[in-house]
Design an enzyme around this catalytic site. Sequence first.
Site, short mmCIF file in Angstrom:
data_model
loop_
_atom_site.label_atom_id
_atom_site.label_comp_id
_atom_site.label_asym_id
_atom_site.label_seq_id
_atom_site.Cartn_x
_atom_site.Cartn_y
_atom_site.Cartn_z
N LYS A 14 -36.28 -40.42 136.30
CA LYS A 14 -34.88 -40.18 136.67
C LYS A 14 -34.02 -41.42 136.39
O LYS A 14 -32.94 -41.30 135.83
CB LYS A 14 -34.74 -39.85 138.17
CG LYS A 14 -35.34 -38.52 138.57
CD LYS A 14 -34.86 -38.08 139.96
CE LYS A 14 -35.27 -39.01 141.10
NZ LYS A 14 -36.69 -39.06 141.42
N ARG A 88 -32.04 -34.24 148.02
CA ARG A 88 -33.50 -34.20 148.14
C ARG A 88 -33.97 -33.09 149.09
O ARG A 88 -35.17 -32.89 149.22
CB ARG A 88 -34.02 -35.55 148.61
CG ARG A 88 -34.46 -36.45 147.45
CD ARG A 88 -34.99 -37.71 148.03
NE ARG A 88 -35.97 -38.41 147.28
CZ ARG A 88 -35.71 -39.43 146.46
NH1 ARG A 88 -34.48 -39.77 146.19
NH2 ARG A 88 -36.70 -40.08 145.90
N ARG A 127 -44.51 -49.20 137.34
CA ARG A 127 -43.07 -49.41 137.36
C ARG A 127 -42.67 -50.81 137.86
O ARG A 127 -43.19 -51.30 138.85
CB ARG A 127 -42.45 -48.37 138.28
CG ARG A 127 -40.97 -48.31 138.23
CD ARG A 127 -40.47 -46.97 138.61
NE ARG A 127 -40.66 -46.70 140.03
CZ ARG A 127 -40.24 -45.59 140.61
NH1 ARG A 127 -39.64 -44.66 139.89
NH2 ARG A 127 -40.43 -45.39 141.87
N ARG A 162 -41.41 -52.88 143.26
CA ARG A 162 -40.78 -52.57 144.54
C ARG A 162 -41.84 -52.34 145.62
O ARG A 162 -42.92 -51.85 145.34
CB ARG A 162 -39.90 -51.33 144.39
CG ARG A 162 -38.78 -51.57 143.39
CD ARG A 162 -37.73 -50.50 143.34
NE ARG A 162 -38.24 -49.15 143.40
CZ ARG A 162 -37.59 -48.11 142.87
NH1 ARG A 162 -36.46 -48.29 142.21
NH2 ARG A 162 -38.06 -46.90 142.97
N ARG A 173 -44.71 -39.47 148.94
CA ARG A 173 -43.46 -39.08 148.28
C ARG A 173 -43.65 -37.81 147.47
O ARG A 173 -42.76 -36.97 147.40
CB ARG A 173 -42.98 -40.22 147.38
CG ARG A 173 -42.46 -41.38 148.19
CD ARG A 173 -41.84 -42.41 147.31
NE ARG A 173 -40.78 -41.81 146.51
CZ ARG A 173 -40.04 -42.47 145.65
NH1 ARG A 173 -40.22 -43.76 145.48
NH2 ARG A 173 -39.12 -41.85 144.96
P1 AMP Z 1 -35.75 -43.46 144.78
O1 AMP Z 1 -35.18 -44.79 144.44
O2 AMP Z 1 -34.84 -42.33 144.44
O3 AMP Z 1 -37.11 -43.29 144.18
O4 AMP Z 1 -35.92 -43.40 146.38
C1 AMP Z 1 -36.70 -44.33 147.11
C2 AMP Z 1 -36.75 -43.92 148.58
O5 AMP Z 1 -35.42 -43.95 149.13
C3 AMP Z 1 -37.24 -42.50 148.88
O6 AMP Z 1 -38.65 -42.41 148.93
C4 AMP Z 1 -36.59 -42.24 150.24
O7 AMP Z 1 -37.28 -42.93 151.27
C5 AMP Z 1 -35.24 -42.92 150.08
N1 AMP Z 1 -34.23 -41.98 149.53
C6 AMP Z 1 -33.64 -42.01 148.30
N2 AMP Z 1 -32.77 -41.00 148.14
C7 AMP Z 1 -32.80 -40.31 149.31
C8 AMP Z 1 -32.13 -39.14 149.78
N3 AMP Z 1 -31.29 -38.46 148.99
N4 AMP Z 1 -32.39 -38.72 151.05
C9 AMP Z 1 -33.23 -39.39 151.85
N5 AMP Z 1 -33.92 -40.48 151.47
C10 AMP Z 1 -33.72 -40.94 150.22
#
Ligand code: AMP
Length: 220
Positions: A14, A88, A127, A162, A173
Amino acid sequence: MRGIILIAPPAAGKGTQSSLLCKKYKFAHVSTGDLLREAASKDTPEGIYIKEKMNSGELVDNELTIKLLEEKLKSIKASGFILDGFPRDLDQAKKLDQIMDEIDITRLYVFHIDVDLEIVKMRYTGRVACPSCGEIYNKFIDELKPSQEGICDKCGHELITRSDDNEKTFNKRFEVYADKTKPLIKFYNREKMLYHIDGNRSAKEINKQIVDILEGDNND
Ligand code: AMP
């Protein structure tokens, strides 16, 4: 303004697709993960709570996430935006519908990028990210490696893994994705806004298919 939503499992690319599309179309990249990571870097009860949730692989509280997203979306000046990591779950999708009624969206595209489990697992563990500009690279995938190992091509900052990029967090996840996010495919399967993309291919091939769809439909 055009809006793009990417629905995909963790590490499906993404961030990479968002970055390629933003470069091409000068769209704004709105990543709730990045917004939350910024909030989590603060030494406040809220920051500590967010960090814990992110490290465990669970979703952060909707009210908090939506507040950050809404502020960001309403400040966009570009001709389009890419939503990376939002919505999400179904409540977030419904809230997004409401927010979009308030901002001038002419067309919404939802891309469901489907990738096999073994492939996303490999991408996830390789990553590395730039903590300064947010660019994402991958140690195991040639086309996504930085030109100089461990250094960001875009801003020269040192790259990091990260803290939420480990196998235990990945498993959680993926479970959350299958349980809460994947049902959104049904929600968006309306008004010809949903497109299925085979994400088991290279980032370049995936990008070409997305661009072809956007270009074939650029008269709005
Ligand atoms: P990402 O950077 O999109 O892979 O997201 C990393 C983490 O951030 C996720 O595993 C969630 O803990 C949190 N997160 C990101 N986007 C959301 C969202 N829309 N709603 C809730 N938690 C989120």
